[in-house]
Enzyme design. Structure first.
Site, mmCIF file in Angstrom:
data_model
loop_
_atom_site.group_PDB
_atom_site.id
_atom_site.type_symbol
_atom_site.label_atom_id
_atom_site.label_comp_id
_atom_site.label_asym_id
_atom_site.label_seq_id
_atom_site.Cartn_x
_atom_site.Cartn_y
_atom_site.Cartn_z
ATOM 1 N N ALA A 61 -25.566 19.327 41.687
ATOM 2 C CA ALA A 61 -24.533 18.604 40.930
ATOM 3 C C ALA A 61 -23.704 19.611 40.139
ATOM 4 O O ALA A 61 -24.184 20.704 39.809
ATOM 5 C CB ALA A 61 -25.214 17.624 39.985
ATOM 6 N N GLY A 100 -29.287 18.726 43.359
ATOM 7 C CA GLY A 100 -28.620 17.694 44.156
ATOM 8 C C GLY A 100 -28.308 18.180 45.560
ATOM 9 O O GLY A 100 -28.214 17.370 46.492
ATOM 10 N N GLU A 103 -31.398 17.576 47.403
ATOM 11 C CA GLU A 103 -31.562 16.110 47.516
ATOM 12 C C GLU A 103 -30.645 15.551 48.603
ATOM 13 O O GLU A 103 -31.029 14.655 49.358
ATOM 14 C CB GLU A 103 -31.277 15.451 46.168
ATOM 15 C CG GLU A 103 -32.353 15.801 45.138
ATOM 16 C CD GLU A 103 -32.062 15.211 43.778
ATOM 17 O OE1 GLU A 103 -31.077 15.654 43.160
ATOM 18 O OE2 GLU A 103 -32.791 14.320 43.348
ATOM 19 N N GLU A 123 -33.803 21.184 38.505
ATOM 20 C CA GLU A 123 -33.268 20.320 37.444
ATOM 21 C C GLU A 123 -34.029 20.463 36.130
ATOM 22 O O GLU A 123 -33.445 20.399 35.049
ATOM 23 C CB GLU A 123 -33.310 18.842 37.889
ATOM 24 C CG GLU A 123 -32.252 18.459 38.885
ATOM 25 C CD GLU A 123 -32.647 18.708 40.338
ATOM 26 O OE1 GLU A 123 -33.581 19.506 40.577
ATOM 27 O OE2 GLU A 123 -32.025 18.112 41.226
HETATM 28 C C1 LIG Z 1 -27.100 9.835 34.993
HETATM 29 C C2 LIG Z 1 -27.137 10.284 36.403
HETATM 30 C C3 LIG Z 1 -26.418 11.569 36.631
HETATM 31 C C4 LIG Z 1 -26.760 12.114 37.963
HETATM 32 C C5 LIG Z 1 -26.725 13.575 37.933
HETATM 33 C C6 LIG Z 1 -27.337 14.105 39.179
HETATM 34 C C7 LIG Z 1 -28.082 15.309 38.876
HETATM 35 C C8 LIG Z 1 -28.361 16.190 39.814
HETATM 36 C C9 LIG Z 1 -29.188 17.276 39.475
HETATM 37 C C10 LIG Z 1 -28.568 18.644 39.787
HETATM 38 O O1 LIG Z 1 -28.204 18.951 40.857
HETATM 39 S S1 LIG Z 1 -28.460 19.643 38.473
HETATM 40 C C11 LIG Z 1 -27.928 21.165 39.189
HETATM 41 C C12 LIG Z 1 -29.040 21.816 39.904
HETATM 42 N N1 LIG Z 1 -28.621 23.095 40.408
HETATM 43 C C13 LIG Z 1 -28.934 24.227 39.834
HETATM 44 O O2 LIG Z 1 -29.618 24.277 38.859
HETATM 45 C C14 LIG Z 1 -28.392 25.466 40.475
HETATM 46 C C15 LIG Z 1 -27.649 26.278 39.464
HETATM 47 N N2 LIG Z 1 -27.073 27.463 40.053
HETATM 48 C C16 LIG Z 1 -27.780 28.559 40.374
HETATM 49 O O3 LIG Z 1 -28.975 28.627 40.269
HETATM 50 C C17 LIG Z 1 -27.002 29.734 40.862
HETATM 51 O O4 LIG Z 1 -25.713 29.627 40.353
HETATM 52 C C18 LIG Z 1 -26.953 29.875 42.403
HETATM 53 C C19 LIG Z 1 -26.465 28.595 43.046
HETATM 54 C C20 LIG Z 1 -28.330 30.257 42.917
HETATM 55 C C21 LIG Z 1 -25.951 31.007 42.748
HETATM 56 O O5 LIG Z 1 -26.337 32.171 42.072
HETATM 57 P P1 LIG Z 1 -25.356 33.441 42.012
HETATM 58 O O6 LIG Z 1 -26.101 34.498 41.274
HETATM 59 O O7 LIG Z 1 -24.844 33.718 43.344
HETATM 60 O O8 LIG Z 1 -24.104 32.981 41.162
HETATM 61 P P2 LIG Z 1 -24.014 32.533 39.659
HETATM 62 O O9 LIG Z 1 -23.404 33.644 38.863
HETATM 63 O O10 LIG Z 1 -25.265 31.969 39.166
HETATM 64 O O11 LIG Z 1 -22.975 31.327 39.754
HETATM 65 C C22 LIG Z 1 -21.618 31.549 40.162
HETATM 66 C C23 LIG Z 1 -20.748 30.619 39.362
HETATM 67 O O12 LIG Z 1 -21.028 29.293 39.772
HETATM 68 C C24 LIG Z 1 -21.355 28.495 38.650
HETATM 69 N N3 LIG Z 1 -22.345 27.489 39.053
HETATM 70 C C25 LIG Z 1 -23.466 27.696 39.742
HETATM 71 N N4 LIG Z 1 -24.094 26.550 39.980
HETATM 72 C C26 LIG Z 1 -23.345 25.584 39.432
HETATM 73 C C27 LIG Z 1 -23.470 24.178 39.344
HETATM 74 N N5 LIG Z 1 -24.513 23.516 39.886
HETATM 75 N N6 LIG Z 1 -22.522 23.507 38.699
HETATM 76 C C28 LIG Z 1 -21.450 24.137 38.149
HETATM 77 N N7 LIG Z 1 -21.286 25.480 38.192
HETATM 78 C C29 LIG Z 1 -22.224 26.180 38.833
HETATM 79 C C30 LIG Z 1 -21.933 29.479 37.651
HETATM 80 O O13 LIG Z 1 -21.828 28.966 36.339
HETATM 81 C C31 LIG Z 1 -21.045 30.682 37.878
HETATM 82 O O14 LIG Z 1 -19.836 30.493 37.215
HETATM 83 P P3 LIG Z 1 -19.547 31.240 35.846
HETATM 84 O O15 LIG Z 1 -18.123 30.953 35.570
HETATM 85 O O16 LIG Z 1 -19.867 32.678 36.059
HETATM 86 O O17 LIG Z 1 -20.452 30.606 34.838
#
Ligand SMILES: CCCCCC/C=C/CC(=O)SCCNC(=O)CCNC(=O)[C@H](O)C(C)(C)COP(=O)(O)OP(=O)(O)OC[C@H]1O[C@@H](n2cnc3c(N)ncnc32)[C@H](O)[C@@H]1OP(=O)(O)O
Length: 715
Positions: A61, A100, A103, A123
């Site tokens: 997400a 997500g 999922e 999460e």
């Molecule tokens: C009430 C109901 C609501 C429903 C809600 C549904 C909920 C769903 C649950 C979820 O999915 S929560 C999200 C779960 N995902 C994660 O935790 C993954 C997070 N990301 C990572 O672990 C890493 O970013 C990566 C994907 C492994 C990539 O790693 P890498 O080292 O290649 O790059 P980064 O420097 O970490 O990231 C690059 C850039 O992208 C931004 N970012 C990464 N993931 C997300 C995300 N899920 N959402 C928004 N932005 C994301 C990260 O912040 C970096 O940007 P920045 O500008 O440098 O901060």
């Protein structure tokens, strides 16, 4: 944000398009719903493959959307629609399938993964649970124990492990999308009944109650007050004990509580702050994006004590060629053995080649001559370090970076011992240096931006969370620790015991209270620092030194040889020197009573609230001073230092975030209250930045920088 194309004649290929990680923003979800509908209703399409552009399936997400009202199609019905499709849907997983994203893949009928992909449900690390059906589908697919492990820890697994656990059907090291398309062609016409995970029964352990009780106990213990891991266990229990529809309902209820919690906000703040600190800046205006780091392939470490060993291991594991110098032959031998052991063990654990060959050892300082970067890790003694920096200045090439691992000494003074003050920076590691994630990169007034950029880049290469900070006594972390420790000592004088203080801090979420921590690191460390600062007066009990309140309690214990765990006695008692289990010490309790009586102090009952407020608000107040002086560029830098280096509970976001959650007016009011009671304690005097923030209406933490930078009158 998602595109549909027809490939190989009959496969509908849906590509998620939202760089950098194809997060499931409202636009992406809309795109998926729309392309799936078109694929299902198009008679030319007989099967579907879902993939992500630029080699990343989906990072989950879009976390940035969590702070505002969610719009667009919700995830749960979107994933149900995919699962219910009457054409086979295959997920082609490259890069990451997280949260997500996984999922979504679990809603598909098949999952093909590239060998290098990482999968997981992280999460919980964001204060949430996998609430798009993940907590209900994963246990059905891989069983309750394995699902509990993945969901409560949030750990990412390799494709190989995912295959072994059973939530990936095929792993390829070739083109994943092509492999998935071939696979999709091959399963057309097969029944999808057994591929719809939500319709499968959850393999139920024999004694569900006993299993979940045991897990819950373990999870509560390691969560240290975090609520998401507990909710994760409850959600998986619902999967194991309820029909799918009811399990989903429970998942949604639990998520609703987590989603708006302060802990989720804190953990999501940590996620972005961890990334934000790499975009460093200096008061001069130099920034991460305007300075290019210099390439470093050869490094040197001087001193093979505990810190030097850990730093050598961290550098070697990052692929650098390292020369480790130690002038004492015995220490050199012991250091070499310890470093080799650590490297061998790590290689075995990770299943990678050992980096032992990357390290050379020498007794001669001259051996560092061709290094690109030298890290000094000798005893914390200014005279010794001065001498060393003078020598390094003449031995090393003119552009070699000279770094010191000092935890408090003046970087600028060390720089002034060399002919290249611009090439001198602090690289403050935390013990054990190859394990702890934090690195403070300390710049002095003369450090060149490129030197900072190089140290920051090296930190990243070693897998550290590197934070650039200015030069002052103790830098950021240790400077803020001083008032925290002092308040804890004052509380002992006023009637508390080490147990009551530690209990309150552990209740807050620290892995160890201040006294247990002090016993672990050794009371003599602080004693030496206080001696060097001229604060120690052997045998004397005076409680005012250098014009302010002082507690000699720590000095009095050291004078008796009570240095903590290593001597078997400190603030606690240990069975034998070196053993870890801290037991209350009746001797210490009598000692404190006698001390209070001799000082004319009347002991009073001190509760957890007072312990937490006095220790934590004093620490936070110092954080405001640090921001005011531009020693740290922003509150995120301080918070990441505390989360990654000092055991600050991540679900509380770091000290500055915590202050913003408590409310700045409240922090100010409590500091004023305690300052009135203890006017001889300068660190309880509220910082002028705190005053300014409160009088600016206590803006949210992401707007503090505007107030910090605003020129202010001397109001
Ligand atoms: C009430 C109901 C609501 C429903 C809600 C549904 C909920 C769903 C649950 C979820 O999915 S929560 C999200 C779960 N995902 C994660 O935790 C993954 C997070 N990301 C990572 O672990 C890493 O970013 C990566 C994907 C492994 C990539 O790693 P890498 O080292 O290649 O790059 P980064 O420097 O970490 O990231 C690059 C850039 O992208 C931004 N970012 C990464 N993931 C997300 C995300 N899920 N959402 C928004 N932005 C994301 C990260 O912040 C970096 O940007 P920045 O500008 O440098 O901060």
């Amino acid at each position: 944000m998602a595109e549909l194309s027809l490939v190989s004649g009959s496969v509908g290929l849906i590509t998620l398009q939202s760089p950098p990680v194809n997060a499931l923003s409202a636009a992406v979800r809309r795109g998926i719903v729309d392309t799936m509908q078109r694929a299902v209703s198009d008679p030319k399409v007989r099967s579907v493959v879902i993939c992500g552009q630029n080699g990343v399936f989906c990072g989950g997400a879009d976390i940035r959307e969590f702070g505002s009202t969610m719009t667009g199609p919700p995830l749960v019905p979107m994933i149900h629609a995919i699962e219910a499709a009457d054409k086979p849907v295959v997920a082609a997983i490259e890069g990451s399938a997280l949260g997500g994203g996984l999922e979504l893949a679990l809603g598909c009928h098949y999952r093909i993964s590239h060998a290098k992909a990482r999968l997981g449900l992280p999460e919980v690390t964001l204060g949430l649970l996998p609430a798009a059906g993940g907590s209900q589908r994963l246990p059905r697919l891989i069983g309750v124990p394995a699902a509990l492990d993945l969901i409560t820890t949030g750990r990412h697994v390799t494709a190989a492990e995912a295959l072994k656990l059973g939530f990936v059907d095929q792993v390829t090291d070739q083109n994943t999308v092509e492999a998935a398309v071939q696979f999709a062609l091959s399963v057309v016409g097969q029944s999808l009944e057994s591929r719809r995970i939500s319709s499968l029964p959850c393999p139920c352990p024999v004694d569900v109650d006993a299993l979940f009780e045991g897990v819950m106990q373990r999870v509560r213990q390691s969560a240290r007050g975090a609520i998401a891991p507990v909710a994760c266990v409850q959600a998986v229990r619902a999967a194991a004990t309820l029909p799918y529809a009811q399990g989903m309902q429970r998942e949604q209820e639990l998520m609703a509580t987590l989603f708006t919690s302060g802990q989720a906000r804190a953990l999501q703040y940590c996620f972005f702050s961890q990334r934000a600190v790499s975009r460093w800046s200096m008061p001069s205006g130099a920034r991460w994006d305007t300075c290019k780091p210099k390439p470093v392939t050869k490094a040197a470490v001087i001193g093979l004590g505990t810190m030097g060993r850990g730093i050598t291991v961290a550098l070697a594991q990052a692929g650098l060629s390292v020369v480790a110098v130690e002038t004492q032959p015995q220490q050199l031998k012991a250091g070499q053995r310890a470093v080799s052991d650590m490297l061998e063990r790590a290689a075995q654990r990770l299943g990678v080649p050992s980096a032992v060959q990357g390290v050379r050892y020498s007794q001669e300082l001259q051996a560092v001559a061709d290094a690109h970067l030298v890290i000094e890790a000798v005893f914390e003694d200014m005279a010794l370090k001065e001498q060393l920096f003078k020598q390094l200045s003449s031995i090393c090439k003119p552009d070699t970076l000279l770094c010191t691992n000092t935890s408090a000494l003046d970087i600028d003074h060390l720089a002034s011992q060399t002919h290249r003050p611009q090439q001198v920076v602090g690289m403050h590691f935390f013990a054990p240096a190859h394990v702890m994630k934090l690195l403070e990169v300390v710049y002095g007034p003369r450090s060149a931006p490129q030197a900072v950029a190089t140290a920051m880049a090296l930190g990243k290469r070693m897998g550290k969370v590197s934070v650039a900070v200015g030069n002052c006594r103790g830098f950021v972390g240790n400077r803020m620790l001083m008032p925290y420790v002092e308040e804890a000592l004052f509380l002992l004088e006023e009637g508390a015991t080490p147990e009551t203080v530690d209990h309150a801090l552990e209740e807050f979420g620290f892995p160890m209270g201040v006294f247990r921590m002090s016993d672990l690191s050794g009371l003599d460390v602080g004693w030496r620092v206080r001696k060097a600062a001229g604060l120690v007066e052997p045998g004397k009990m005076s409680r005012v030194r250098q014009g302010r309140r002082y507690s000699p309690l720590g000095d009095l214990l050291c004078e008796q040889g009570r240095f903590g765990q290593k001597t078997g006695q400190g603030w606690y008692l240990y069975e034998t020197p070196g053993s870890r289990e801290a037991r209350p010490d009746p001797w210490l309790h009598s000692f404190l009573e006698e001390y209070r009586a001799r000082q004319g102090l009347v002991s009073r009952r001190i509760d957890s609230q007072e312990v937490q407020e006095r220790c934590l608000y004093a620490l936070i107040n110092e954080g405001f001073n640090i921001l005011q002086e531009s020693i740290a560029a922003g509150p995120e830098d301080i918070d990441m230092i505390y989360v990654f280096g000092y055991g600050w509970p991540r679900h509380r976001g770091g000290p500055m975030f915590y202050a913003s959650q408590v409310g700045l007016p409240r922090v100010l009011q409590r500091l004023e209250h305690y300052q009135q009671l203890h006017p001889d304690v300068p660190h309880l005097q509220p910082s002028s930045l705190l005053w300014r923030l409160v009088s600016s209406g206590s803006p949210p933490i992401h707007r503090w920088r505007e107030v910090i930078r605003k020129p202010h009158s001397a109001l």
